[in-house]
Enzyme design. Structure first.
Site, PDB file in Angstrom:
ATOM      1  N   GLU A 143       0.832  -1.208   0.000  1.00  0.00           N
ATOM      2  CA  GLU A 143       0.000   0.000   0.000  1.00  0.00           C
ATOM      3  C   GLU A 143       0.866   1.257   0.000  1.00  0.00           C
ATOM      4  OE1 GLU A 143      -3.586   2.119   2.599  1.00  0.00           O
ATOM      5  OE2 GLU A 143      -2.141   0.805   3.601  1.00  0.00           O
ATOM      6  N   ASP A 178      -6.049   2.649  -1.295  1.00  0.00           N
ATOM      7  CA  ASP A 178      -6.750   3.487  -0.328  1.00  0.00           C
ATOM      8  C   ASP A 178      -7.027   4.842  -0.992  1.00  0.00           C
ATOM      9  OD1 ASP A 178      -7.412   5.267   1.808  1.00  0.00           O
ATOM     10  OD2 ASP A 178      -6.456   3.904   3.225  1.00  0.00           O
ATOM     11  N   GLN A 204      -9.665   0.603   0.405  1.00  0.00           N
ATOM     12  CA  GLN A 204     -10.028   1.269   1.649  1.00  0.00           C
ATOM     13  C   GLN A 204     -10.486   2.695   1.349  1.00  0.00           C
ATOM     14  OE1 GLN A 204      -6.342   0.680   3.866  1.00  0.00           O
ATOM     15  NE2 GLN A 204      -7.324  -0.893   5.110  1.00  0.00           N
ATOM     16  N   GLU A 240     -11.686   2.650   6.767  1.00  0.00           N
ATOM     17  CA  GLU A 240     -10.553   2.997   7.630  1.00  0.00           C
ATOM     18  C   GLU A 240     -10.530   4.508   7.832  1.00  0.00           C
ATOM     19  OE1 GLU A 240      -6.000   1.416   7.974  1.00  0.00           O
ATOM     20  OE2 GLU A 240      -6.480   2.627   6.216  1.00  0.00           O
TER      21      GLU A 240
END
Length: 270
Positions: A143, A178, A204, A240
């Protein structure tokens, strides 16, 4: 519509960690994810998940010495053996919890550390870890994280992440996308999503600038979710984010997508 997983490291923080599984189930989530479960035994985490009826779909590998500023071990040349031990520990938790995905956290370089040496270490560690994970039937994720939140984080560019994935070319090594980090690092997030979609193994969400829930910040998540559907993404979307108010109030956005509160336990296949 995407399937939403509650991130228990960010949501329900007024509850002890092991009680957050049941809190997520009562709010209608179908799965959970979290960052670091290592303050509790694998058996305790697995029992909490089982009792809630929610699968664990993602967690992070051990980050190293957090109090000393470590944010992952994978790119640190002087921590190779510690990295291998950390991955073995993560595999134990994944097996106990029947969790199919582990985020391998890249790490922050020490002052003066050569970036080329870090990249070589990162590549070697990822290739090794992917081979080990395949024996467990696990998917590993990398990530990119923005350097505003974690200064000096090794992996902070989605193009570099894709180049690394392409070079290693392991079938069980994927991208954790994300939207919060993508917006801060690059912007133009829908085209960024489309570009990297073939590599994405997990998504996310959070909303810049405050890392809050959809509806509180600069990203139009109604449009994002419509685009995810149109692109055929059928994986999990991890929530998140830091609630801008109490957790229940921060979940008003999710009710628009048919996620309703319930008290009954239920089982979901990960």
């Amino acid at each position: 519509m995407p399937r939403f997983a509650a991130n228990l490291s960010y949501l329900f923080q007024d509850e002890p960690f092991l009680d957050r599984f049941q809190a997520a189930a009562q709010q209608g989530f179908e799965a959970v994810e979290f960052q670091f479960p290592y303050d509790h035994s694998p058996a305790a985490v697995a029992a909490a998940a089982r009792d809630s009826g929610l699968p664990v779909v993602l967690f992070n590998a051990p980050p190293g010495n957090w109090s000393e500023g470590e944010r992952g071990l994978a790119s640190l040349p002087d921590r190779r053996q510690d990295f291998r031990a950390a991955m073995a520990r993560a595999f134990d938790y994944a097996t106990a919890c029947n969790c199919p995905r582990i985020h391998v956290v890249a790490g922050v370089g020490k002052p003066g550390m050569d970036r080329r040496a870090m990249r070589a270490c990162y590549m070697d560690n990822l290739a090794w870890a992917a081979e080990q994970a395949s024996a467990h039937g696990l998917i590993l994720l990398i990530e990119p994280i923005n350097r505003r939140d974690i200064p000096g984080f090794f992996l902070s560019d989605f193009d570099e992440a894709e180049a690394i994935l392409t070079e290693i070319n392991a079938p069980n090594l994927r991208l954790q996308f994300d939207f919060y980090h993508a917006q801060i690092i690059h912007g133009d997030i829908i085209r960024r999503l489309e570009k990297h979609l073939p590599w994405i193994g997990h998504i996310q969400i959070a909303n810049p600038p405050g890392r809050h829930e959809p509806g509180v910040g600069e990203i139009n998540y109604d449009f994002v979710f419509e685009r995810l559907d149109a692109l055929g993404y059928d994986g999990w979307v991890g929530c998140e984010y830091r609630p801008s108010a109490d957790v229940e109030a921060s979940l008003e956005w999710i009710r628009r997508y048919g996620v309703t509160k319930r008290a009954a336990k239920r089982s979901v296949t990960p």
